[in-house]
Scaffold this motif. Structure first.
Motif, PDB file in Angstrom:
ATOM      1  N   GLN A   1       0.404  -1.115  -0.407  1.00  0.00           N
ATOM      2  CA  GLN A   1      -0.016  -0.283   0.005  1.00  0.00           C
ATOM      3  C   GLN A   1       0.996   1.600   0.052  1.00  0.00           C
ATOM      4  O   GLN A   1       0.402   2.335  -0.039  1.00  0.00           O
ATOM      5  CB  GLN A   1      -1.077   0.816   1.237  1.00  0.00           C
ATOM      6  CG  GLN A   1      -1.733  -0.661   0.721  1.00  0.00           C
ATOM      7  CD  GLN A   1      -3.285  -0.868   2.034  1.00  0.00           C
ATOM      8  OE1 GLN A   1      -2.974   0.733   2.679  1.00  0.00           O
ATOM      9  NE2 GLN A   1      -3.627  -1.979   2.293  1.00  0.00           N
ATOM     10  N   VAL A   2       1.733   1.194   0.522  1.00  0.00           N
ATOM     11  CA  VAL A   2       3.068   2.627   0.556  1.00  0.00           C
ATOM     12  C   VAL A   2       3.354   3.109  -0.642  1.00  0.00           C
ATOM     13  O   VAL A   2       3.385   4.060  -1.411  1.00  0.00           O
ATOM     14  CB  VAL A   2       4.322   1.791   1.310  1.00  0.00           C
ATOM     15  CG1 VAL A   2       5.084   3.462   0.828  1.00  0.00           C
ATOM     16  CG2 VAL A   2       3.909   2.046   2.373  1.00  0.00           C
ATOM     17  N   PHE A   3       3.467   1.637  -1.372  1.00  0.00           N
ATOM     18  CA  PHE A   3       3.292   1.970  -2.794  1.00  0.00           C
ATOM     19  C   PHE A   3       2.702   1.665  -4.503  1.00  0.00           C
ATOM     20  O   PHE A   3       2.383   2.081  -5.288  1.00  0.00           O
ATOM     21  CB  PHE A   3       4.674   0.703  -3.897  1.00  0.00           C
ATOM     22  CG  PHE A   3       5.817   0.803  -2.909  1.00  0.00           C
ATOM     23  CD1 PHE A   3       7.545   2.147  -3.313  1.00  0.00           C
ATOM     24  CD2 PHE A   3       5.978  -0.252  -1.454  1.00  0.00           C
ATOM     25  CE1 PHE A   3       8.196   2.051  -2.047  1.00  0.00           C
ATOM     26  CE2 PHE A   3       7.396   0.342  -0.803  1.00  0.00           C
ATOM     27  CZ  PHE A   3       8.153   1.078  -1.361  1.00  0.00           C
ATOM     28  N   ALA A   4       1.334   1.842  -3.462  1.00  0.00           N
ATOM     29  CA  ALA A   4      -0.070   1.702  -4.366  1.00  0.00           C
ATOM     30  C   ALA A   4       0.238   3.133  -5.547  1.00  0.00           C
ATOM     31  O   ALA A   4       0.248   4.132  -4.521  1.00  0.00           O
ATOM     32  CB  ALA A   4      -1.147   1.502  -3.746  1.00  0.00           C
ATOM     33  N   PRO A   5      -1.192   2.986  -6.599  1.00  0.00           N
ATOM     34  CA  PRO A   5      -1.438   4.772  -7.003  1.00  0.00           C
ATOM     35  C   PRO A   5      -2.227   4.897  -5.763  1.00  0.00           C
ATOM     36  O   PRO A   5      -2.532   4.706  -5.723  1.00  0.00           O
ATOM     37  CB  PRO A   5      -2.072   4.340  -8.427  1.00  0.00           C
ATOM     38  CG  PRO A   5      -1.315   2.814  -8.350  1.00  0.00           C
ATOM     39  CD  PRO A   5      -1.325   2.102  -7.472  1.00  0.00           C
ATOM     40  N   GLY A   6      -2.114   6.412  -5.813  1.00  0.00           N
ATOM     41  CA  GLY A   6      -2.555   7.530  -4.996  1.00  0.00           C
ATOM     42  C   GLY A   6      -2.229   7.347  -3.608  1.00  0.00           C
ATOM     43  O   GLY A   6      -3.068   7.796  -2.417  1.00  0.00           O
ATOM     44  N   SER A   7      -1.326   6.469  -3.152  1.00  0.00           N
ATOM     45  CA  SER A   7      -0.837   6.261  -2.093  1.00  0.00           C
ATOM     46  C   SER A   7      -0.597   7.417  -1.068  1.00  0.00           C
ATOM     47  O   SER A   7      -0.383   8.508  -1.734  1.00  0.00           O
ATOM     48  CB  SER A   7       0.590   5.441  -1.379  1.00  0.00           C
ATOM     49  OG  SER A   7       1.272   5.453  -0.642  1.00  0.00           O
TER      50      SER A   7
END
Length: 717
Positions: A472-478
Motif C-alpha cells: 500500500q505504500v507503493f500503490a497508486p495514490g498512496s
C-alpha cells in the motif's frame, strides 16, 4: 553567547571512533551499514533516548534545543507551511523526517546568514586580538558619514585607522587629525585598540573621557563599552588552552560587578538607546558569570514565553539556554527549585525521561504529579508530559489515550498539539488498535509538509508493514509521498515485484528508482535468484554510472547501478562478466568457478562490508521484518567455506578458495568478507579461529604448492 563551552555537550565519541575503526571491515551503524557518518537516525516514532535525528514531536530523545524551539513556536501562531524547504543538506539520510539542530535552523530561516549573536557597537563582541568586523567597520563609517563638520580627509583617515584597530601597532599621535571632533573619534579608536589588546585600564579611561563627546554616536558607544570591557576582563583568565571556559571559580568577580554596574549606568542614560537590547541581554551573562542561576532561570523563562517562535532570535535563545543552563548536570535540580517556570521545567522533565539517563533517575509519576500546580496555565503541556512519562515508562497505553483526546482531524497544529497527537498514535499502535492506520491518515491532513507530514507518513507505513501490507505504500495514490520512507522500504521489505514496478515508474524520483534497481540486482545475486538477474539487468539504463562507490550509499546523490553492467570481473582469476556468471549459477548453483567469480565481483566492486538499510529486530522500526526474497544472504566467506569443504572441487578452484579465505583477514585480523555486521557480537561470531586460518594456509602450501596462489601467499593473519 560569549565563551559558550561551559558544559560541553556529551557525544558518544568513543563509540563513534570504534565504529569508524571497524567500518572498514564491515561493522557500520545499526541502520546505515555503509554511511560515512557518525550519526544515524532511528527510523521509528518513539524517541526514548537522545537521538541525533530530532523529530517534529516534542519528546525525550530530542535535542533540548529542538524541544525549546518547538515549544516557543507553540505559544504564538507561526507560519509553519514550509513545503518548499529542504531537508538537512548535510545529512541526506535524514530525509525530511528527521532534523539536526543546524538543519532545523537552515530549514526555518534559509536566508539567515552567520552572524555574531552578541554583536556590539564595535562589531566584534568579546573577541580578543585583531577582530576587524565588516559590521563594526560599517557602523563606524556610518557614524562618520553624518558628521558634516568633519573634513573629508579626516573622515578618510579615520576610516583607514578603524580597519586596522586592534590589529597592529598604530601611531595614533601621528595621525593627521586636527579638528576637535576628529580627535574625539581618534580617541575612540585608541580606546577600542586598547580594548582589543586586553589593556582594560587604558580602555576604561579612554571611553570614560568620551561620554560627553560632541558626537552622539561616540558618546553613547563610550557609555556602552564598559559593559564589554568588564565582561572581557571577567573571563580573560577563565579560558583554558583550547579556548573553553575553565569554570566560574576562575572568573574575575570584581570585573563582573563592573560590567553589571555599567549595564545599569547605560540603561539609565539611554533607556531606549541603540544598544539597550544588547545591554539587557548581557544581564544574563552577568548572572551566569556570578553563578546566579535563579536569576538566569527566571530570565530565560520570561524570554521563552515572549520571544516569537518564528523569529530566528528564538533559535539563538534556545542555543543559549542549552549551553548556559541545560547542559549543566544539576540543571534539573536548579530549574525544579524555582517557582513559575513551567516551560523550562517541561524541557528539563523531558530530558530526565530519557531511557539511558541514570543520573538523575528517570522522572517518576509521583515527581510529575507534584509539579502539577506549576502547569496550571499550560494543561496541554502537562498532559503531554504525563503521557510521555507513561509511554516511555511502559504504562498501560489506554491511560495515555485518555490523557490525549483525538484531534487528528484538525486543519492545522501547533508543535505542541501535533506532539500530543503523534503520541496518541503511538499509544494506538501499542494497543494494536484497528483504527491506527485511519488515525494516521486523518493526521496527515493538518500536518506541516516539513518534518510533520513525513513523521506521520512513517507512522502509517510502520502500521502497514506490521500488517503485512507494505504494497500500500507503493500503490497508486498512496498517501506515503516521502521518498526517503519509500527508499528504506525498497531496501528492506519490498518484494521483487515492487522493486521492478518502482524501477519502471517514471513518476518516481530518479534516485528512488536507482535504489530499487540496485536493491533488486544486489538481492538477486546475494539471495541466489540468479535466473532473474539477466532480465532485471535490463531495468538499468545503458548509460548508468558506477562512480561514487558504495561507502556512502545512504547519502550519495547517485546510486552506482552501473556496477552491474560495467564493474570489474577479474584481476587474476579468470572470470567472465557478472551476467554470464549469474547465468551459469542459474543452471548450476554449485559451480565452484562461477561461485568464486561471484566472490570476486563482490571483492572488486566494493561489496565487502556493504549493506543496504538494516533495521533492528524491533518491529516498531521502519523496514523491520522479512523481505520478499527467499534464502539468506550469501557472502564471500560462505562461498570460500563451501568450496574448501568440497573435496571434489577442482584443485585450482580449491587453492583459490583457500587463498581468498586467508586473505579475508588481511591485514586487520578480522574477517572482512562476511559483513555487514550490525553489532560487534555479530562480527565476533563471524571470525574463524586463528588455528583455522593457519590450517588453510598450511593446506594451500602443502597440497597445492605449485599453484600461483600458494606461491604468492606469505602470511596468515
Amino acid at each position: 553567547m560569549g565563551q559558550n563551552l561551559t558544559f560541553p555537550r556529551k557525544h558518544p565519541v568513543a563509540v563513534t571512533l570504534l565504529l569508524l575503526t571497524l567500518s572498514g571491515i564491515g561493522l557500520g551503524g545499526t541502520l546505515w551499514a555503509c554511511a560515512d557518518s557518525s550519526c544515524s537516525p532511528g527510523w521509528q516514532l518513539a524517541s526514548p533516548d537522545y537521538d541525533c535525528g530530532g523529530r517534529a514531536a516534542i519528546s525525550p530523545g530530542n535535542d533540548t534545543r529542538i524541544n525549546i524551539l518547538l515549544l516557543m513556536r507553540s505559544l504564538k501562531p507561526v507560519n509553519s507551511d514550509r513545503a518548499g524547504a529542504d531537508g538537512d543538506v548535510n545529512n541526506p539520510q535524514f530525509g525530511r523526517t528527521f532534523m539536526t539542530w543546524p538543519g532545523l535552523r537552515a530549514a526555518f530561516w534559509p536566508q539567515a546568514g552567520e552572524k555574531d549573536q552578541e554583536s556590539s557597537a564595535m562589531g566584534n563582541g568579546d573577541a580578543a586580538g585583531c577582530a576587524v568586523s565588516p559590521d563594526g567597520v560599517a557602523a563606524f563609517n556610518a557614524a562618520l558619514a553624518v558628521e558634516t563638520d568633519l573634513p573629508a580627509a579626516e573622515r578618510a583617515e579615520l576610516a583607514r585607522l578603524r580597519a586596522r584597530t586592534g590589529c597592529d601597532a598604530a601611531h595614533w599621535d601621528d595621525a593627521p587629525i586636527s579638528t576637535r571632533l576628529g580627535r574625539e573619534y581618534l580617541s575612540y579608536l585608541k580606546a577600542a585598540d586598547a580594548f582589543h589588546k586586553g589593556d582594560w585600564q587604558s580602555a576604561r579611561q579612554g571611553f570614560a573621557s568620551l561620554t560627553r563627546s560632541r558626537s552622539k554616536w561616540v558618546a553613547e558607544t563610550a557609555q556602552y563599552m564598559p559593559i564589554r570591557i568588564g565582561l572581557r576582563a571577567a573571563v580573560a583568565k577563565a579560558v583554558d588552552e583550547y579556548g573553553d571556559f575553565a569554570g566560574p571559580e576562575k572568573v574575575d568577580a570584581a570585573a563582573v560587578k563592573q560590567a553589571g554596574d555599567a549595564i545599569g549606568a547605560y540603561l539609565k542614560a539611554y533607556p531606549k538607546g541603540r544598544y539597550a537590547t544588547s545591554a539587557r541581554g548581557l544581564t544574563r551573562r552577568v548572572a551566569w558569570l556570578n553563578e546566579d542561576m535563579a536569576a538566569l532561570v527566571q530570565s530565560y523563562e520570561k524570554l521563552v514565553a515572549t520571544v516569537p517562535g518564528d523569529d530566528e532570535a528564538a533559535a539563538d535563545l534556545a542555543e543559549e539556554i542549552d549551553i548556559k543552563l541545560l547542559e549543566r548536570p544539576d540543571a534539573g535540580r536548579i530549574i525544579g527549585s524555582q517557582n513559575g517556570v513551567p516551560l523550562l521545567l517541561a524541557v528539563a522533565d523531558l530530558k530526565q525521561m530519557r531511557g539511558q539517563n541514570t543520573d538523575p533517575a528517570p522522572l517518576s509519576a509521583s515527581e510529575l504529579t507534584a509539579q502539577k500546580r506549576q502547569f496550571a496555565a499550560h494543561p496541554d503541556l502537562y498532559g503531554l508530559l504525563q503521557a510521555s512519562r507513561a509511554y516511555y515508562g511502559g504504562d498501560d497505553p489506554k491511560a495515555i489515550l485518555a490523557l490525549l483526546p483525538d484531534a487528528a482531524r484538525s486543519s492545522g497544529f501547533t508543535p505542541l498539539a501535533f506532539s500530543r497527537q503523534v503520541l496518541r498514535g503511538m499509544a494506538l499502535g501499542r494497543t494494536r488498535d484497528p483504527n491506527e492506520a485511519g488515525f494516521w491518515r486523518d493526521l496527515l491532513k493538518g500536518a506541516s509538509p516539513l518534518y510533520e507530514r513525513p513523521l506521520v507518513e512513517m507512522g502509517l507505513a510502520i502500521r502497514w508493514q506490521r500488517d503485512g501490507r507494505v504494497e500500500q505504500v507503493f500503490a497508486p495514490g498512496s498517501p506515503i509521498t516521502d521518498s526517503m520512507t519509500r527508499t528504506i522500504l525498497l531496501q528492506t521489505l519490498a518484494p521483487p515485484a515492487i522493486l521492478r514496478m518502482t524501477a519502471r515508474d517514471g513518476t518516481r524520483p530518479g534516485r528512488e528508482r536507482d535504489v530499487a534497481r540496485f536493491t533488486l540486482l544486489y538481492k538477486d545475486l546475494t539471495r541466489g535468484a540468479f535466473g532473474d538477474f539477466g532480465n532485471d539487468l535490463t531495468l538499468v539504463p545503458a548509460n548508468a554510472g558506477s562512480e561514487g562507490g558504495l561507502w556512502d550509499f545512504s547519502q550519495q546523490d547517485r546510486i552506482p547501478t552501473g556496477l552491474f553492467r560495467t564493474g570489474q570481473w577479474s584481476d587474476g582469476f579468470p572470470c567472465p562478466s557478472i551476467t554470464q556468471t549469474a547465468a551459469t549459477l542459474a543452471k548450476s548453483p554449485g559451480d565452484a568457478k562461477a561461485r568464486l567469480c561471484l566472490g570476486d565481483f563482490y571483492r572488486l566492486n566494493g561489496f565487502d562490508g556493504f549493506g543496504l538499510f538494516n533495521a533492528s529486530e524491533d518491529r516498531s522500526m521502519l523496514g523491520s521484518g522479512p523481505d520478499g526474497f527467499s534464502g539468506r544472504s550469501l557472502s564471500r566467506s560462505d562461498i570460500y567455506a563451501a568450496i574448501i569443504a568440497d573435496r571434489r572441487a577442482a584443485p585450482d578452484d580449491r587453492a583459490y578458495a583457500l587463498y581468498r579465505a586467508v586473505m579475508c583477514y588481511s591485514p586487520s585480523g578480522y574477517n572482512g568478507c562476511a559483513g555487514p555486521y550490525r553489532t560487534s557480537e555479530e562480527m565476533d561470531a563471524a571470525q574463524a579461529p586463528q588455528a583455522d586460518r593457519k590450517a588453510w594456509f598450511t593446506e594451500l602450501k602443502q597440497r597445492y604448492p605449485q599453484s600461483r596462489w600458494a606461491r604468492s601467499l606469505r602470511y596468515y593473519w
